[in-house]
Design a protein around this motif. Structure first.
Motif, PDB file in Angstrom:
ATOM      1  N   PHE A  95       4.042   5.638   2.086  1.00  6.65           N
ATOM      2  CA  PHE A  95       4.526   4.527   3.038  1.00  6.65           C
ATOM      3  C   PHE A  95       5.969   4.438   2.635  1.00  6.65           C
ATOM      4  O   PHE A  95       6.789   3.825   2.894  1.00  6.65           O
ATOM      5  N   GLY A  96       5.352   3.859   0.794  1.00  7.42           N
ATOM      6  CA  GLY A  96       6.048   3.727  -0.094  1.00  7.42           C
ATOM      7  C   GLY A  96       7.855   4.746   0.024  1.00  7.42           C
ATOM      8  O   GLY A  96       9.143   4.162   0.069  1.00  7.42           O
TER       9      GLY A  96
ATOM     10  N   ILE B 241      -2.507   0.861  -4.265  1.00  7.90           N
ATOM     11  CA  ILE B 241      -3.037  -0.733  -4.358  1.00  7.90           C
ATOM     12  C   ILE B 241      -1.829  -0.525  -5.843  1.00  7.90           C
ATOM     13  O   ILE B 241      -2.820  -1.109  -6.348  1.00  7.90           O
ATOM     14  N   ARG B 242      -0.542  -1.576  -5.011  1.00  6.20           N
ATOM     15  CA  ARG B 242       0.500  -1.570  -6.330  1.00  6.20           C
ATOM     16  C   ARG B 242       0.963  -2.994  -6.262  1.00  6.20           C
ATOM     17  O   ARG B 242       0.816  -3.604  -5.168  1.00  6.20           O
TER      18      ARG B 242
ATOM     19  N   LEU C 158       1.024  -1.657   0.454  1.00 14.18           N
ATOM     20  CA  LEU C 158      -0.788  -0.521  -0.352  1.00 14.18           C
ATOM     21  C   LEU C 158       0.827   1.178  -0.066  1.00 14.18           C
ATOM     22  O   LEU C 158       1.343   1.921   1.300  1.00 14.18           O
ATOM     23  N   GLN C 159       1.356   1.503  -1.296  1.00 15.54           N
ATOM     24  CA  GLN C 159       1.973   3.261  -1.703  1.00 15.54           C
ATOM     25  C   GLN C 159       1.795   4.280  -1.063  1.00 15.54           C
ATOM     26  O   GLN C 159       2.315   5.004  -0.499  1.00 15.54           O
ATOM     27  N   MET C 160       0.173   4.310  -0.250  1.00 15.49           N
ATOM     28  CA  MET C 160       0.029   6.105  -0.213  1.00 15.49           C
ATOM     29  C   MET C 160      -1.352   5.736   1.040  1.00 15.49           C
ATOM     30  O   MET C 160      -1.686   4.634   0.338  1.00 15.49           O
ATOM     31  N   PHE C 161      -1.537   6.626   1.977  1.00 12.28           N
ATOM     32  CA  PHE C 161      -2.782   6.540   2.475  1.00 12.28           C
ATOM     33  C   PHE C 161      -2.140   8.008   3.378  1.00 12.28           C
ATOM     34  O   PHE C 161      -1.856   9.061   3.054  1.00 12.28           O
TER      35      PHE C 161
END
Length: 395
Positions: free
Chosen positions: A311-312, A385-386, A283-286
């Protein structure tokens, strides 16, 4: 200045990490006009903001849309928002505390420990099937079925229900709304999935009222503090959040191992899993709404803004992970990654995800020591969602 952030670019999705390094080097908060968000790339800031109660997953517990300077969602999207807004992930304040307390009883250490034999058996069977076939799609044949089956088992969804096969497609359609600037077609699919999934759960709840079992739905039925809509939203969230990290960490992680030509040591598997969760974050971003003015460095971010916590990027920040932040180190001991979030919204299912990942990586190492790629995988277009469309492998 131009921001090196291109979430709709296939090249960026395939490797966002050089852009993250540039973002970290040039500031702590970057305005990104296409999504009207402030991008936050540093580990220290992301970690602090996840815990900062001046931010929230929603703002409607304190403000109307008009007061917050935002437009209400289109009426046609209402089924999705009703489902999403009553779930644990998007609740704040007293409602969040109340529902998390009730649902957390399903994720006690003992409960997760009791699931271990089932998880290990399913992982062994799925990997065994892949090996017997000489290979196949690691995503569709192993990574996806395992967590979906575990969550379905927890919820008490009968194996004979044809809807069990629709859980993953429903989840994928609903999760499409968490991408940046989703299209109207994405919204239509999410609304349809929200209606169908909710209708099925409503019918299943009615069955469990008449014939309760030892599953989570039966347990929640007897809780007077929980409305039926909150129960439905909670079950959907458990499926959506309960498998995305496991699926993408399994597949992205194995692609990393295959590409790097390394394998975890069996005795240090849990440490390796933590590193794979950090190295290529599923999950790259929140996102968070700014409920009261905040300052990040010398930048004031006013109430009504939205921050995108990267997050990444945070998980590759040399300020926290040292000069080897961009390197894969399967023995990394000091690993405070934020893949599962932090603060009151820390992922409730993190222990279960770790159990599933350790089981599936362990079985693949044991049963398929010669695992190798059969084709170069293609990334899905989603950035938040990568993950891959598929990962074809041979054994």
């Amino acid at each position: 200045m131009d921001v090196p952030f291109a979430p709709w670019s296939p090249e960026f999705v395939a490797d966002p990490y050089p852009a993250y390094a540039e973002l970290r080097a040039t500031g702590r908060a970057h305005w990104y006009a296409p999504t009207r968000q402030w991008l936050i790339p540093h580990h220290a800031d992301v970690s602090a903001l996840l815990r900062d109660r001046r931010l929230g997953r929603t703002y409607t517990h304190r403000f109307t849309h008009e007061e917050f300077g935002r437009e209400a969602p289109p009426a046609a999207h209402e089924p999705f928002h009703t489902l999403n807004d009553h779930g644990l992930l998007d609740l704040e304040a007293a409602d969040h505390t109340r529902i998390r307390r009730l649902v957390s009883k399903a994720f006690t250490p003992r409960t997760v420990e009791n699931l271990a034999p089932t998880v290990e058996r399913l992982a062994g069977e799925l990997v065994g099937g892949l090996v017997a076939r000489g290979g196949g799609d690691l995503l569709a044949e192993v990574a996806e079925p395992l967590p979906v089956a575990v969550i379905a088992e927890m919820l008490g969804i009968p194996e004979e229900d044809e809807e069990r096969g629709r859980l993953r497609p429903w989840s994928a359609d609903i999760c499409g709304m968490f991408e940046l600037n989703p299209s109207e077609e994405t919204a239509r699919r999410a609304v349809r999935a929200s209606v169908e999934f909710s209708d099925y759960l409503r019918e299943l709840i009615e069955r469990r009222r008449k014939d309760p079992g030892d599953d989570l739905i039966s347990g929640l039925i007897g809780v007077e503090e929980l409305t039926e809509q909150e129960m439905i939203s909670t079950c959907v969230l458990l499926l959506n959040a309960g498998h995305e990290a496991t699926v993408n960490t399994t597949v992205n992680g194995w692609w990393t191992l295959l590409r790097e030509g390394v394998r975890p040591e069996p005795g240090k598997l849990s440490t390796a899993v933590e590193e794979l969760l950090r190295y290529d974050t599923p999950l790259q971003m929140f996102e968070r709404w700014v409920l009261d003015d905040i300052e990040i460095g010398d930048q004031v971010i006013p109430r009504g803004s939205e921050v995108a916590l990267l997050f990444g990027s945070a998980n590759r920040d040399p300020a926290r992970f040292g000069p080897t932040a961009d390197a894969l180190d399967l023995t990394r001991a000091d690993n405070p990654h934020i893949t599962f979030g932090a603060g009151i919204h820390y992922c409730l299912g993190a222990p279960l995800a770790r159990l599933e990942l350790t089981a599936v990586f362990g079985e693949l190492l044991r049963q398929a020591p010669g695992l190798r790629p059969a084709a170069e995988p293609r990334w899905k277009p989603g950035y938040v969602i990568r993950g891959f469309h598929e990962l074809l492998v041979e054994v």
